[in-house]
Scaffold this active site. Structure first.
Site, PDB file in Angstrom:
ATOM      1  CE1 TYR A 131      -3.762  -2.293   0.006  1.00  0.00           C
ATOM      2  CE2 TYR A 131      -2.875  -3.204   2.045  1.00  0.00           C
ATOM      3  CZ  TYR A 131      -3.768  -3.272   0.990  1.00  0.00           C
ATOM      4  OH  TYR A 131      -4.662  -4.310   0.908  1.00  0.00           O
TER       5      TYR A 131
ATOM      6  CB  SER B 297      -3.095  -2.988  -4.156  1.00  0.00           C
ATOM      7  OG  SER B 297      -4.381  -3.457  -3.786  1.00  0.00           O
TER       8      SER B 297
ATOM      9  CG  HIS C 264      -9.445  -0.902  -5.181  1.00  0.00           C
ATOM     10  ND1 HIS C 264     -10.000  -1.188  -3.956  1.00  0.00           N
ATOM     11  CD2 HIS C 264     -10.425  -1.084  -6.095  1.00  0.00           C
ATOM     12  CE1 HIS C 264     -11.272  -1.535  -4.127  1.00  0.00           C
ATOM     13  NE2 HIS C 264     -11.549  -1.476  -5.415  1.00  0.00           N
TER      14      HIS C 264
END
Ligand code: DQA
Length: 149
Positions: free
Chosen positions: A26, A105, A103
């Site tokens: 992350y 990732s 997101h």
């Protein structure tokens, strides 16, 4: 004078732990770092940004419900709820404004349970895999689309 564009950013469970949470996936930035970056982009672009984080599914569903008539766009990183939450999907389907799923990732490159999103089918766009830049890209994209419309 035209009303200021209002963007509501919603962050789901465990995103308050960014910075120390699996930084190899992350990144090293905290949620506050990402918020500051998004705030400065919105200020430059003349938009208002409301920034929320919750670990509670119920609270996030309520935030989406309350956004109707109060925000023009939702940018949502639903985190783990993405893959499991029918209530969140239903709330987003009801929201009359535009909405972008994001997101940090690339969820498709990870465990197979992350491959499915409950919410992708009810949002207008998805940005993923660019780390903190996913937020920046979504917000810049919204500002540009609104400018061009
Ligand atoms: C995430 C991806 C999700 O699968 C995970 O549960 C998260 C973060 C991301 O931003 O990459 O909490 O939404």
């Amino acid at each position: 004078m035209a009303e200021r564009l209002k963007i509501l950013a919603i962050n789901g469970p465990n995103l308050n732990m960014l910075g120390t949470r699996e930084p190899e996936i992350y990144g090293a930035q905290t949620l506050a770092d990402i918020e500051a970056r998004c705030r400065s982009i919105c200020e430059e672009g003349g938009a208002e940004l409301e920034w929320m984080q919750s670990n509670s599914e119920a609270e996030i569903v309520s935030l989406v419900q309350q956004a109707a008539g109060n925000a023009d766009w939702i940018v949502i990183n639903a985190a783990g709820l993405t893959h499991v939450s029918v209530p969140l999907r239903d709330a987003l389907a009801l929201y009359p404004g535009r909405k972008i799923e994001i997101h940090l990732s690339n969820v498709h490159k990870r465990e197979s349970f992350r491959d499915h999103s409950m919410i992708s089918a009810v949002v207008d766009g998805v940005v993923l895999g660019f780390g903190a830049m996913s937020y920046v890209m979504a917000i810049r994209g919204i500002l540009e689309m609104v400018r061009e419309s």
